[in-house]
Design a protein around this motif. Structure first.
Motif, PDB file in Angstrom:
ATOM      1  N   VAL A   1      52.966   9.921  21.286  1.00  0.00           N
ATOM      2  CA  VAL A   1      52.976  10.983  22.295  1.00  0.00           C
ATOM      3  C   VAL A   1      53.897  12.080  21.772  1.00  0.00           C
ATOM      4  O   VAL A   1      55.015  11.801  21.335  1.00  0.00           O
ATOM      5  N   ALA A   2      53.440  13.346  21.848  1.00  0.00           N
ATOM      6  CA  ALA A   2      54.161  14.461  21.230  1.00  0.00           C
ATOM      7  C   ALA A   2      55.518  14.735  21.877  1.00  0.00           C
ATOM      8  O   ALA A   2      56.450  15.131  21.214  1.00  0.00           O
ATOM      9  N   GLY A   3      55.667  14.551  23.152  1.00  0.00           N
ATOM     10  CA  GLY A   3      56.943  14.835  23.807  1.00  0.00           C
ATOM     11  C   GLY A   3      56.879  14.495  25.283  1.00  0.00           C
ATOM     12  O   GLY A   3      55.939  13.853  25.764  1.00  0.00           O
ATOM     13  N   GLY A   4      57.896  14.961  26.005  1.00  0.00           N
ATOM     14  CA  GLY A   4      57.978  14.659  27.429  1.00  0.00           C
ATOM     15  C   GLY A   4      56.849  15.278  28.234  1.00  0.00           C
ATOM     16  O   GLY A   4      56.338  14.680  29.184  1.00  0.00           O
ATOM     17  N   ALA A   5      56.428  16.491  27.865  1.00  0.00           N
ATOM     18  CA  ALA A   5      55.341  17.155  28.593  1.00  0.00           C
ATOM     19  C   ALA A   5      54.016  16.422  28.381  1.00  0.00           C
ATOM     20  O   ALA A   5      53.211  16.285  29.320  1.00  0.00           O
ATOM     21  N   ALA A   6      53.776  15.952  27.164  1.00  0.00           N
ATOM     22  CA  ALA A   6      52.540  15.205  26.893  1.00  0.00           C
ATOM     23  C   ALA A   6      52.535  13.875  27.637  1.00  0.00           C
ATOM     24  O   ALA A   6      51.490  13.446  28.156  1.00  0.00           O
ATOM     25  N   LEU A   7      53.704  13.233  27.714  1.00  0.00           N
ATOM     26  CA  LEU A   7      53.795  11.983  28.480  1.00  0.00           C
ATOM     27  C   LEU A   7      53.531  12.240  29.952  1.00  0.00           C
ATOM     28  O   LEU A   7      52.799  11.492  30.600  1.00  0.00           O
ATOM     29  N   GLU A   8      54.113  13.307  30.498  1.00  0.00           N
ATOM     30  CA  GLU A   8      53.883  13.663  31.906  1.00  0.00           C
ATOM     31  C   GLU A   8      52.402  13.920  32.165  1.00  0.00           C
ATOM     32  O   GLU A   8      51.863  13.521  33.203  1.00  0.00           O
ATOM     33  N   ALA A   9      51.727  14.593  31.235  1.00  0.00           N
ATOM     34  CA  ALA A   9      50.298  14.883  31.412  1.00  0.00           C
ATOM     35  C   ALA A   9      49.484  13.598  31.427  1.00  0.00           C
ATOM     36  O   ALA A   9      48.584  13.432  32.260  1.00  0.00           O
ATOM     37  N   ARG A  10      49.814  12.667  30.525  1.00  0.00           N
ATOM     38  CA  ARG A  10      49.072  11.394  30.505  1.00  0.00           C
ATOM     39  C   ARG A  10      49.339  10.577  31.758  1.00  0.00           C
ATOM     40  O   ARG A  10      48.447   9.935  32.298  1.00  0.00           O
ATOM     41  N   LEU A  11      50.592  10.593  32.223  1.00  0.00           N
ATOM     42  CA  LEU A  11      50.915   9.849  33.443  1.00  0.00           C
ATOM     43  C   LEU A  11      50.231  10.465  34.662  1.00  0.00           C
ATOM     44  O   LEU A  11      49.777   9.749  35.554  1.00  0.00           O
ATOM     45  N   ALA A  12      50.158  11.794  34.704  1.00  0.00           N
ATOM     46  CA  ALA A  12      49.465  12.462  35.809  1.00  0.00           C
ATOM     47  C   ALA A  12      47.982  12.120  35.797  1.00  0.00           C
ATOM     48  O   ALA A  12      47.377  11.906  36.864  1.00  0.00           O
ATOM     49  N   ALA A  13      47.386  12.050  34.611  1.00  0.00           N
ATOM     50  CA  ALA A  13      45.973  11.674  34.512  1.00  0.00           C
ATOM     51  C   ALA A  13      45.770  10.225  34.955  1.00  0.00           C
ATOM     52  O   ALA A  13      44.781   9.899  35.618  1.00  0.00           O
ATOM     53  N   ALA A  14      46.707   9.354  34.597  1.00  0.00           N
ATOM     54  CA  ALA A  14      46.598   7.952  35.013  1.00  0.00           C
ATOM     55  C   ALA A  14      46.766   7.817  36.525  1.00  0.00           C
ATOM     56  O   ALA A  14      46.103   7.002  37.165  1.00  0.00           O
ATOM     57  N   ALA A  15      47.651   8.630  37.112  1.00  0.00           N
ATOM     58  CA  ALA A  15      47.861   8.570  38.561  1.00  0.00           C
ATOM     59  C   ALA A  15      46.664   9.110  39.321  1.00  0.00           C
ATOM     60  O   ALA A  15      46.418   8.709  40.465  1.00  0.00           O
ATOM     61  N   ALA A  16      45.899  10.003  38.714  1.00  0.00           N
ATOM     62  CA  ALA A  16      44.747  10.599  39.377  1.00  0.00           C
ATOM     63  C   ALA A  16      43.533   9.678  39.386  1.00  0.00           C
ATOM     64  O   ALA A  16      42.564   9.949  40.105  1.00  0.00           O
ATOM     65  N   GLN A  17      43.552   8.609  38.615  1.00  0.00           N
ATOM     66  CA  GLN A  17      42.423   7.686  38.580  1.00  0.00           C
ATOM     67  C   GLN A  17      42.277   6.982  39.922  1.00  0.00           C
ATOM     68  O   GLN A  17      43.250   6.806  40.659  1.00  0.00           O
ATOM     69  N   ALA A  18      41.069   6.574  40.239  1.00  0.00           N
ATOM     70  CA  ALA A  18      40.813   5.885  41.510  1.00  0.00           C
ATOM     71  C   ALA A  18      41.590   4.578  41.586  1.00  0.00           C
ATOM     72  O   ALA A  18      42.198   4.256  42.610  1.00  0.00           O
ATOM     73  N   VAL A  19      41.566   3.819  40.501  1.00  0.00           N
ATOM     74  CA  VAL A  19      42.353   2.585  40.408  1.00  0.00           C
ATOM     75  C   VAL A  19      43.414   2.821  39.350  1.00  0.00           C
ATOM     76  O   VAL A  19      43.094   3.019  38.174  1.00  0.00           O
ATOM     77  N   GLN A  20      44.666   2.816  39.776  1.00  0.00           N
ATOM     78  CA  GLN A  20      45.748   3.092  38.834  1.00  0.00           C
ATOM     79  C   GLN A  20      45.832   1.993  37.783  1.00  0.00           C
ATOM     80  O   GLN A  20      45.693   0.817  38.098  1.00  0.00           O
ATOM     81  N   PRO A  21      46.074   2.353  36.526  1.00  0.00           N
ATOM     82  CA  PRO A  21      46.210   1.339  35.483  1.00  0.00           C
ATOM     83  C   PRO A  21      47.577   0.651  35.589  1.00  0.00           C
ATOM     84  O   PRO A  21      48.517   1.180  36.165  1.00  0.00           O
ATOM     85  N   GLU A  22      47.636  -0.538  35.017  1.00  0.00           N
ATOM     86  CA  GLU A  22      48.918  -1.231  34.908  1.00  0.00           C
ATOM     87  C   GLU A  22      49.657  -0.656  33.702  1.00  0.00           C
ATOM     88  O   GLU A  22      49.081  -0.521  32.629  1.00  0.00           O
ATOM     89  N   LEU A  23      50.929  -0.330  33.892  1.00  0.00           N
ATOM     90  CA  LEU A  23      51.737   0.196  32.792  1.00  0.00           C
ATOM     91  C   LEU A  23      52.656  -0.905  32.310  1.00  0.00           C
ATOM     92  O   LEU A  23      53.441  -1.453  33.072  1.00  0.00           O
ATOM     93  N   HIS A  24      52.546  -1.250  31.035  1.00  0.00           N
ATOM     94  CA  HIS A  24      53.427  -2.235  30.410  1.00  0.00           C
ATOM     95  C   HIS A  24      54.384  -1.472  29.501  1.00  0.00           C
ATOM     96  O   HIS A  24      53.992  -1.003  28.431  1.00  0.00           O
ATOM     97  N   VAL A  25      55.613  -1.327  29.934  1.00  0.00           N
ATOM     98  CA  VAL A  25      56.626  -0.591  29.184  1.00  0.00           C
ATOM     99  C   VAL A  25      57.394  -1.589  28.326  1.00  0.00           C
ATOM    100  O   VAL A  25      57.952  -2.559  28.830  1.00  0.00           O
TER     101      VAL A  25
END
Length: 142
Positions: free
Chosen positions: A83-107
Protein backbone atom coordinates in the motif's frame (compact mmCIF):
# COMPACT_ATOMS: atom_id res chain seq x y z
CA UNK A 1 -9.02 7.71 77.08
CA UNK A 2 -11.13 7.76 80.18
CA UNK A 3 -10.26 10.01 83.02
CA UNK A 4 -11.86 10.31 86.42
CA UNK A 5 -12.00 13.90 87.55
CA UNK A 6 -13.52 14.58 90.92
CA UNK A 7 -12.79 14.85 94.57
CA UNK A 8 -9.85 12.84 95.73
CA UNK A 9 -10.78 9.94 97.92
CA UNK A 10 -9.40 9.64 101.36
CA UNK A 11 -8.73 5.92 101.12
CA UNK A 12 -5.47 4.45 99.80
CA UNK A 13 -7.20 2.45 97.04
CA UNK A 14 -7.96 4.19 93.75
CA UNK A 15 -11.57 4.72 92.80
CA UNK A 16 -13.09 2.33 90.22
CA UNK A 17 -13.63 3.86 86.78
CA UNK A 18 -17.14 3.15 85.50
CA UNK A 19 -16.69 4.58 81.95
CA UNK A 20 -16.10 2.23 79.01
CA UNK A 21 -12.86 2.74 77.11
CA UNK A 22 -14.11 3.27 73.53
CA UNK A 23 -10.71 3.92 71.93
CA UNK A 24 -10.15 0.30 70.79
CA UNK A 25 -13.68 0.13 69.40
CA UNK A 26 -13.13 3.28 67.37
CA UNK A 27 -9.78 1.95 66.12
CA UNK A 28 -11.39 -1.25 64.88
CA UNK A 29 -14.21 0.69 63.25
CA UNK A 30 -11.76 2.96 61.43
CA UNK A 31 -9.72 0.00 60.17
CA UNK A 32 -12.89 -1.67 58.84
CA UNK A 33 -13.98 1.58 57.21
CA UNK A 34 -10.61 2.00 55.49
CA UNK A 35 -10.72 -1.61 54.26
CA UNK A 36 -14.21 -1.00 52.87
CA UNK A 37 -13.12 2.19 51.11
CA UNK A 38 -10.10 0.46 49.57
CA UNK A 39 -11.86 -2.69 48.36
CA UNK A 40 -15.12 -1.27 46.92
CA UNK A 41 -13.56 0.54 43.91
CA UNK A 42 -11.69 -2.64 42.95
CA UNK A 43 -14.95 -4.57 42.77
CA UNK A 44 -16.74 -1.93 40.70
CA UNK A 45 -14.23 -1.69 37.83
CA UNK A 46 -15.75 -3.33 34.80
CA UNK A 47 -15.31 -3.56 31.08
CA UNK A 48 -18.48 -3.39 29.06
CA UNK A 49 -18.66 -5.85 26.17
CA UNK A 50 -21.41 -6.25 23.63
CA UNK A 51 -21.76 -10.01 23.70
CA UNK A 52 -24.21 -11.78 21.40
CA UNK A 53 -27.22 -13.42 22.99
CA UNK A 54 -28.23 -16.95 22.07
CA UNK A 55 -26.91 -19.11 19.25
CA UNK A 56 -25.77 -17.37 16.05
CA UNK A 57 -27.37 -18.47 12.80
CA UNK A 58 -25.20 -20.68 10.59
CA UNK A 59 -23.15 -18.84 7.97
CA UNK A 60 -24.40 -19.30 4.45
CA UNK A 61 -21.49 -17.62 2.67
CA UNK A 62 -17.88 -17.63 3.81
CA UNK A 63 -16.76 -14.05 4.46
CA UNK A 64 -13.99 -12.42 2.45
CA UNK A 65 -10.73 -12.23 4.40
CA UNK A 66 -8.38 -9.29 3.94
CA UNK A 67 -4.89 -9.78 5.36
CA UNK A 68 -3.18 -6.57 6.44
CA UNK A 69 0.48 -7.21 7.22
CA UNK A 70 2.59 -4.51 8.85
CA UNK A 71 6.26 -5.07 8.14
CA UNK A 72 9.13 -4.22 10.50
CA UNK A 73 10.10 -1.11 8.48
CA UNK A 74 6.51 0.23 8.62
CA UNK A 75 5.36 -0.92 5.17
CA UNK A 76 1.72 -2.01 4.99
CA UNK A 77 0.66 -4.91 2.78
CA UNK A 78 -2.97 -5.46 1.72
CA UNK A 79 -3.29 -9.16 0.80
CA UNK A 80 0.49 -9.25 0.11
CA UNK A 81 0.25 -6.17 -2.14
CA UNK A 82 2.10 -3.04 -0.93
CA UNK A 83 0.00 0.00 0.00
CA UNK A 84 1.50 3.35 -1.08
CA UNK A 85 0.66 5.30 2.09
CA UNK A 86 -1.95 6.31 4.61
CA UNK A 87 -4.30 7.81 1.99
CA UNK A 88 -4.22 4.62 -0.10
CA UNK A 89 -4.95 2.54 3.00
CA UNK A 90 -7.88 4.82 3.88
CA UNK A 91 -9.25 4.45 0.34
CA UNK A 92 -9.06 0.65 0.50
CA UNK A 93 -10.68 0.59 3.94
CA UNK A 94 -13.46 2.90 2.74
CA UNK A 95 -14.08 0.59 -0.22
CA UNK A 96 -14.19 -2.42 2.12
CA UNK A 97 -16.63 -0.62 4.44
CA UNK A 98 -18.90 0.20 1.50
CA UNK A 99 -19.36 -3.48 0.61
CA UNK A 100 -22.70 -5.08 1.47
CA UNK A 101 -20.96 -7.70 3.61
CA UNK A 102 -17.90 -6.29 5.31
CA UNK A 103 -14.76 -8.41 4.92
CA UNK A 104 -12.89 -9.82 7.89
CA UNK A 105 -9.65 -7.92 8.50
CA UNK A 106 -6.73 -9.97 9.80
CA UNK A 107 -4.08 -7.54 11.01
CA UNK A 108 -0.64 -9.11 11.45
CA UNK A 109 1.98 -6.70 12.83
CA UNK A 110 5.65 -7.64 12.78
CA UNK A 111 7.37 -8.02 16.14
CA UNK A 112 9.86 -5.20 15.39
CA UNK A 113 7.37 -2.64 14.02
CA UNK A 114 6.82 0.61 15.92
CA UNK A 115 3.63 0.73 17.98
CA UNK A 116 2.54 4.02 16.41
CA UNK A 117 2.31 2.34 12.99
CA UNK A 118 0.04 -0.40 14.32
CA UNK A 119 -2.03 2.17 16.23
CA UNK A 120 -2.40 4.28 13.06
CA UNK A 121 -3.67 1.28 11.09
CA UNK A 122 -6.12 0.34 13.85
CA UNK A 123 -7.34 3.97 14.04
CA UNK A 124 -7.88 4.01 10.27
CA UNK A 125 -9.92 0.81 10.53
CA UNK A 126 -12.01 2.33 13.32
CA UNK A 127 -12.57 5.60 11.41
CA UNK A 128 -14.01 3.61 8.51
CA UNK A 129 -16.42 1.75 10.83
CA UNK A 130 -15.13 -1.73 10.05
CA UNK A 131 -16.09 -4.11 12.86
CA UNK A 132 -14.78 -7.54 11.86
CA UNK A 133 -11.15 -7.19 12.99
CA UNK A 134 -8.72 -9.78 14.27
CA UNK A 135 -5.12 -9.44 15.40
CA UNK A 136 -3.27 -12.42 13.99
CA UNK A 137 0.11 -13.69 15.15
CA UNK A 138 -0.04 -12.59 18.77
CA UNK A 139 1.93 -15.69 19.76
CA UNK A 140 5.12 -13.99 18.55
CA UNK A 141 4.82 -11.47 21.38
CA UNK A 142 4.73 -14.07 24.17
Amino acid sequence: MGMNVGTPSTSAEPEVMLDINTTPLIDVMLVLLIMLIVTIPIQLHSVELNLPQGNPPPQVVEPEVVRINIEANGDILWNAEPVAGGAALEARLAAAAAQAVQPELHVRPDRAVAYETVAAVMAAIQRNHLTKIGLVGAEQFL
